[in-house]
Design a protein around this motif. Structure first.
Motif, mmCIF file in Angstrom:
data_model
loop_
_atom_site.group_PDB
_atom_site.id
_atom_site.type_symbol
_atom_site.label_atom_id
_atom_site.label_comp_id
_atom_site.label_asym_id
_atom_site.label_seq_id
_atom_site.Cartn_x
_atom_site.Cartn_y
_atom_site.Cartn_z
ATOM 1 N N ARG A 164 0.697 4.000 -2.891
ATOM 2 C CA ARG A 164 -0.110 5.240 -2.631
ATOM 3 C C ARG A 164 1.365 6.471 -2.946
ATOM 4 O O ARG A 164 0.730 7.487 -3.335
ATOM 5 C CB ARG A 164 -0.439 5.392 -1.413
ATOM 6 C CG ARG A 164 0.574 5.607 -0.148
ATOM 7 C CD ARG A 164 -0.274 5.810 1.400
ATOM 8 N NE ARG A 164 0.834 6.148 2.137
ATOM 9 C CZ ARG A 164 1.152 7.260 2.392
ATOM 10 N NH1 ARG A 164 0.628 8.392 1.924
ATOM 11 N NH2 ARG A 164 2.158 7.606 3.488
ATOM 12 N N ASP A 196 0.835 6.693 -6.821
ATOM 13 C CA ASP A 196 -0.753 7.391 -6.975
ATOM 14 C C ASP A 196 -0.618 8.748 -6.510
ATOM 15 O O ASP A 196 -0.896 9.524 -7.365
ATOM 16 C CB ASP A 196 -1.521 6.765 -5.966
ATOM 17 C CG ASP A 196 -2.236 5.240 -6.599
ATOM 18 O OD1 ASP A 196 -1.406 4.743 -7.541
ATOM 19 O OD2 ASP A 196 -2.458 4.647 -5.642
ATOM 20 N N TYR A 200 0.797 -1.129 0.019
ATOM 21 C CA TYR A 200 0.041 -0.072 -0.181
ATOM 22 C C TYR A 200 0.919 1.395 -0.010
ATOM 23 O O TYR A 200 0.722 2.288 -0.716
ATOM 24 C CB TYR A 200 -0.958 -0.118 1.285
ATOM 25 C CG TYR A 200 -1.607 1.346 1.543
ATOM 26 C CD1 TYR A 200 -2.491 1.654 0.849
ATOM 27 C CD2 TYR A 200 -1.383 1.939 2.756
ATOM 28 C CE1 TYR A 200 -3.270 2.820 1.237
ATOM 29 C CE2 TYR A 200 -2.017 3.070 3.128
ATOM 30 C CZ TYR A 200 -2.812 3.605 2.183
ATOM 31 O OH TYR A 200 -3.695 4.980 2.575
#
Ligand code: UDX
Ligand code: ADP
Length: 467
Positions: free
Chosen positions: A314, A317, A310
């Protein structure tokens, strides 16, 4: 029993530095490190110490002192096995990429090949030491192979997990927090343990040498790495909350680290942990737990990896959304590719996943890393099989200077915490970038205030300084 000759199978990040230090500290023991990879052995033998295949601060000095005296690198594996009283197995044990336990269990084929080779070659009794990180109970598999395919020779199997961290390997080996040796409870087993204790006692104080049964030793290695990785995932999970609330993860880390029950180490938020051990060992642990039907235990540890995934995703992202939701055709400079500073190792580096995500968005990437060469970077990307190797070579370039990597880029992403990044002429970097110029500090090492003064728009992991 006094050990006079040691052979180590596997001249990699663990075997190389470990045995170099053993040879340096035990001039009366002949240490031969062997590997099937001839070019690796040639690099270990290179007169130019800058060409050693493993970069570790201080390693060149150790190799220089011992090489040719009692430290040898060779591809003649049979000869080294035959000569040795004690054989370390230090080959790689990657996560399985096929069959049962795919993506989770350790692939033991290299270990098994070593065991079979030892069984075939050995004519006298030997002590075999597992140095590679292995699932619990691997020692008994090795024992089985050795005892049932050998020439009637007797083997003792010890587990002696390596706790060195890359980038500080030599220091860790010279002054280990502890040395762990697991062996059989039998009289023969205890003799073998003592023989290895005597080797380490040449430089490690006795109270730091722990002896246990084989399985405790094997499981301790997995447990230590799981606990360390868990701390990083815990702090990374908090870094997300910090970014949402305006708290600063460095301040939180400091505040909790001063609690002596928690301690200050391994509380640095990052774009995600990498390295050859953390993910692999936790996956091993998860696999073992599942094998015993302990699904709750498996899920508990798996979460450490899920947070790590994650954290990497992220980060990329955030780059895409900050650059106005498109990075297609935009150049992004990567500062760092290694999984941490002071190593040329890139295994499981967060940079690989971040690059993969951005390349999927058709970004162009220029990478600068002080110690990682471009071929290694392409090999890491090609291994993912996401794109053709032609595409990888078209979209990503290696640069030998950070200024060149940053030139004409829209953003800089810091993926490794190399100290030299702090010393650059950031004004010069800024002047040659597209505007607005962004910095995404995935390691929390840069002086954001200074960068903002120059004109950069900054994101620092786990902090309120956010674009
Ligand atoms: C680890 C163990 O520390 C070592 O004892 C074992 O023998 C092998 O695995 P290593 O993988 O070499 O060593 O490096 P380590 O220093 O543990 O770092 C692992 C990863 O965690 C790196 O990517 C590092 O950048 C990251 N990390 C570490 C953080 O993100 N934050 C921290 O606070 C500490
Ligand atoms: P680690 O980080 O565990 O040291 P590396 O991949 O750096 O892992 O090193 C492992 C080394 O073991 C490699 O150089 C590889 O060529 C070597 N190796 C693997 N299998 C064998 C084998 N059967 N005999 C000799 N060397 C081997």
């Amino acid at each position: 029993m006094k050990i006079k000759t040691i052979c180590c199978i596997g001249a990699g990040y663990v075997g190389g530095p470990t045995m170099a230090v053993v040879a340096q500290k035990c001039p009366n023991i002949k240490v031969t490190i062997v590997d099937i990879n001839a070019s690796r052995i040639a690099a270990w033998n290179d007169n130019d110490l800058n060409k050693l295949p493993v970069f570790e601060p201080g390693l060149d000095v150790v190799v220089k002192e011992a090489r040719g005296r009692n430290l040898f690198f060779s591809t003649d594996i049979d000869k080294a096995i035959d000569e040795a009283d004690m054989i370390f197995i230090s080959v790689n044990t990657p996560t399985k990429t096929y069959g049962k336990g795919k993506g989770m269990a350790a692939d033991l084929k290299y270990i098994e090949l070593c065991a079979r080779q030892i069984a075939r070659v050995a004519k006298q009794d030997k002590i075999v030491v597992e140095k590679s990180t292995l699932p619990v109970r691997t020692a008994s598999a090795i024992k089985n192979i050795l005892e049932n395919t050998g020439n009637g020779v007797r083997f003792q199997i010890l587990s002696n997990p390596e706790f060195l961290a890359e980038g500080t390997a030599v220091e860790d080996l010279l002054k280990p927090d502890r040395v762990l040796i697991g062996g059989d409870n039998s009289e023969e087993g205890q003799k073998a343990i003592n023989a290895l204790v005597d080797v380490y006692a040449n430089w490690v104080p006795n109270e730091r040498i722990l002896t246990t049964n084989v399985w405790s030793s094997e499981l301790s290695k997995l447990t230590a790495n799981a606990f360390l990785a868990q701390r990083v995932s815990s702090i990374n999970a908090m870094s997300v909350i910090c970014e949402k609330t305006g708290a600063d993860i460095n301040e939180v880390s400091k505040a909790i680290g001063m609690d002596s029950r928690i301690g200050s180490k391994f509380l640095k938020a990052s774009v995600g942990f990498g390295g050859s051990c953390f993910q692999k060992d936790i996956l091993n642990l998860v696999y073992i737990a599942k094998t015993y039907g302990l699904n709750e235990v498996a899920d508990y540890w798996e979460q450490v990896i899920l947070i790590n995934d994650y954290q990497k995703n992220r980060f990329s992202d955030n780059i895409v959304s900050t650059l106005y939701n498109t990075v297609s055709g935009k150049k992004i400079a990567f500062f760092g590719w290694a999984f941490k500073k002071n190593t040329n190792d890139t295994r499981e580096s967060a940079a690989i996943k971040v690059a993969d995500n951005l390349l999927n968005e058709q970004a162009e990437i220029d990478v600068y890393d002080p110690k990682v060469n471009t071929e290694r970077i392409y090999a890491d990307l090609d291994y993912l099989n996401t794109r053709s190797s032609e595409q990888n070579r078209k979209l990503l370039k290696g640069q030998s200077s950070p200024y060149e990597a940053a030139k004409d880029s829209h953003a800089i992403a810091v993926l490794t915490e190399w100290d030299e990044f702090k010393t650059y002429d950031w004004q010069k970097i800024y002047d040659n970038m597209h505007k607005p110029a962004f910095v995404f500090d995935g390691r929390g090492i840069l002086d954001i205030k200074l960068l903002e003064k120059i004109g950069f728009l900054c994101y620092k992991i786990g902090s309120g300084a956010k674009v």
